[in-house]
Design a protein around this motif. Structure first.
Motif, mmCIF file in Angstrom:
data_model
loop_
_atom_site.group_PDB
_atom_site.id
_atom_site.type_symbol
_atom_site.label_atom_id
_atom_site.label_comp_id
_atom_site.label_asym_id
_atom_site.label_seq_id
_atom_site.Cartn_x
_atom_site.Cartn_y
_atom_site.Cartn_z
ATOM 1 N N UNK A 170 0.833 -1.215 0.000
ATOM 2 C CA UNK A 170 0.000 0.000 0.000
ATOM 3 C C UNK A 170 0.866 1.263 0.000
ATOM 4 N N UNK A 171 1.922 1.213 -0.817
ATOM 5 C CA UNK A 171 2.845 2.331 -1.079
ATOM 6 C C UNK A 171 3.824 2.600 0.062
ATOM 7 N N UNK A 172 3.810 1.794 1.098
ATOM 8 C CA UNK A 172 4.637 2.045 2.285
ATOM 9 C C UNK A 172 5.792 1.044 2.335
ATOM 10 N N UNK A 173 7.016 1.536 2.578
ATOM 11 C CA UNK A 173 8.165 0.663 2.750
ATOM 12 C C UNK A 173 8.454 -0.208 1.541
ATOM 13 N N UNK A 174 8.313 0.354 0.370
ATOM 14 C CA UNK A 174 8.426 -0.437 -0.858
ATOM 15 C C UNK A 174 9.666 -0.087 -1.676
ATOM 16 N N UNK A 175 10.647 0.561 -1.048
ATOM 17 C CA UNK A 175 11.832 0.983 -1.796
ATOM 18 C C UNK A 175 12.532 -0.184 -2.478
ATOM 19 N N UNK A 180 -1.545 12.189 2.619
ATOM 20 C CA UNK A 180 -0.558 13.073 2.012
ATOM 21 C C UNK A 180 0.876 12.641 2.300
ATOM 22 N N UNK A 181 1.182 12.317 3.542
ATOM 23 C CA UNK A 181 2.553 11.968 3.900
ATOM 24 C C UNK A 181 3.008 10.700 3.192
ATOM 25 N N UNK A 182 2.164 9.680 3.201
ATOM 26 C CA UNK A 182 2.483 8.410 2.539
ATOM 27 C C UNK A 182 2.657 8.625 1.042
ATOM 28 N N UNK A 183 1.723 9.375 0.457
ATOM 29 C CA UNK A 183 1.754 9.597 -0.993
ATOM 30 C C UNK A 183 2.986 10.384 -1.407
ATOM 31 N N UNK A 184 3.301 11.418 -0.659
ATOM 32 C CA UNK A 184 4.460 12.234 -1.000
ATOM 33 C C UNK A 184 5.748 11.430 -0.892
ATOM 34 N N UNK A 185 5.845 10.602 0.113
ATOM 35 C CA UNK A 185 7.049 9.775 0.262
ATOM 36 C C UNK A 185 7.161 8.786 -0.897
ATOM 37 N N UNK A 186 6.031 8.177 -1.283
ATOM 38 C CA UNK A 186 6.060 7.234 -2.398
ATOM 39 C C UNK A 186 6.427 7.926 -3.705
ATOM 40 N N UNK A 187 5.780 9.051 -3.995
ATOM 41 C CA UNK A 187 6.100 9.778 -5.221
ATOM 42 C C UNK A 187 7.562 10.199 -5.244
ATOM 43 N N UNK A 188 8.092 10.562 -4.084
ATOM 44 C CA UNK A 188 9.482 11.000 -4.009
ATOM 45 C C UNK A 188 10.444 9.866 -4.358
ATOM 46 N N UNK A 189 10.241 8.681 -3.748
ATOM 47 C CA UNK A 189 11.155 7.576 -4.037
ATOM 48 C C UNK A 189 10.963 7.066 -5.461
ATOM 49 N N UNK A 190 9.742 7.177 -5.975
ATOM 50 C CA UNK A 190 9.505 6.778 -7.363
ATOM 51 C C UNK A 190 10.233 7.709 -8.315
ATOM 52 N N UNK A 191 10.150 8.992 -8.060
ATOM 53 C CA UNK A 191 10.783 9.974 -8.944
ATOM 54 C C UNK A 191 12.316 9.920 -8.852
ATOM 55 N N UNK A 192 12.850 9.453 -7.753
ATOM 56 C CA UNK A 192 14.305 9.263 -7.656
ATOM 57 C C UNK A 192 14.789 8.165 -8.585
ATOM 58 N N UNK A 193 13.881 7.268 -8.954
ATOM 59 C CA UNK A 193 14.252 6.096 -9.746
ATOM 60 C C UNK A 193 13.677 6.106 -11.151
ATOM 61 N N UNK A 207 -0.005 17.356 -5.166
ATOM 62 C CA UNK A 207 1.134 16.445 -5.272
ATOM 63 C C UNK A 207 1.298 15.915 -6.696
ATOM 64 N N UNK A 208 0.190 15.722 -7.399
ATOM 65 C CA UNK A 208 0.286 15.301 -8.797
ATOM 66 C C UNK A 208 1.070 16.335 -9.601
ATOM 67 N N UNK A 209 0.811 17.580 -9.334
ATOM 68 C CA UNK A 209 1.505 18.653 -10.045
ATOM 69 C C UNK A 209 2.978 18.712 -9.654
ATOM 70 N N UNK A 210 3.251 18.671 -8.352
ATOM 71 C CA UNK A 210 4.629 18.779 -7.865
ATOM 72 C C UNK A 210 5.505 17.665 -8.425
ATOM 73 N N UNK A 211 4.983 16.445 -8.430
ATOM 74 C CA UNK A 211 5.779 15.284 -8.852
ATOM 75 C C UNK A 211 5.514 14.876 -10.308
ATOM 76 N N UNK A 212 4.791 15.709 -11.010
ATOM 77 C CA UNK A 212 4.520 15.498 -12.443
ATOM 78 C C UNK A 212 3.925 14.119 -12.696
#
Length: 241
Positions: free
Chosen positions: A81-86, A118-131, A151-156
């Motif tokens: 569920x998007x958590x701890x999935x790095x 928001x917190x979970x989603x932002x963390x997931x989008x962040x690690x996704x965008x790093x990769x 967040x959709x806008x920020x992380x494209x």
């Protein structure tokens, strides 16, 4: 802006017996499919991993301008569920990067029970965008995701247009404008019903009017074989416009 590239295809490249005559006789299903349609949504990656060499083989078997949209594994979206999935995301990205330049976008389909946080989603989008530098498409299925616009806008991130609609903001594409994405599951009977000529004609006109670098229209009404018929019909309509 120049006219966008339009990728039309199905959720998978299976060619049913009823449509075999409309595709070249020689080659694998993927090779034959890719000579008639311009893109495919790879859904099997949602259920099981594929080796990088498999992705490489698929990439080598299609025309230069053919593109793949690859669905992020269920393990990430539904189990974790998007958590701890790095770690899982790292493995998945290494595998599907075997597609090279033919990997056009990633699809993140969420379960109906997953509430927007928001917190979970932002963390997931962040690690996704790093990769991932490719466009990312989101299909949320819980109404709370209408609050994710910022967040959709920020992380494209692009939010897909979906039929039948699941939430109040998914009738048209939302979020990032690089890619616009339609997922058509069949209506009124989901995964089965075909789309009639009037619907497809309206859709073709709509796609022609959208401004983006590329557009995707994926038919997921595959249970009855309607997806192939609809994709071929839409492709023909656009070729005639």
């Amino acid at each position: 802006m120049s006219h966008p590239r339009i990728y039309i295809g199905c959720a998978g490249w299976s060619i049913g017996r009823d449509f075999a005559a409309q595709f070249p006789a020689q080659g694998t299903h993927l090779q034959r499919y890719a000579l008639r349609l311009t893109g495919v949504e790879l859904n099997s990656s949602f259920y099981r991993p594929h080796r990088r060499t498999t992705y490489e083989r698929w990439a080598q078997s299609v025309p230069q301008d053919f593109r793949f949209s690859v669905k992020i594994p269920k393990r990430i979206t539904h189990d974790l569920r998007l958590v701890g999935c790095e770690a899982e995301l790292e493995i998945f990205m290494e595998q599907c990067s075997g597609l090279g330049e033919r990997l056009r976008c990633l699809l993140v389909q969420l379960p109906p029970s997953l509430v927007y946080e928001k917190t979970v989603t932002e963390q997931f989008f962040s690690i996704l965008r790093e990769r991932c530098t490719q466009p990312v498409v989101l299909e949320p299925r819980h109404e709370s995701w209408v609050n994710a616009k910022q967040l959709l806008t920020i992380y494209e991130i692009t939010q897909a247009a979906v039929d039948p609609s699941r939430i109040s903001t998914d009738r048209t594409p939302q979020g990032a404008s690089v890619v616009k994405y339609w997922r058509l599951h069949g209506s009124p009977r989901i995964y089965h019903s075909p789309y009639g000529p009037d619907y497809l004609e309206t859709l073709a006109t709509q796609l022609q009017a959208v401004q983006a670098e590329s557009l995707w229209c994926i038919f997921d009404n595959t249970a009855s074989g309607a997806a192939l018929a609809d994709a071929l019909a839409l492709s023909g309509l656009l070729d005639g416009k």
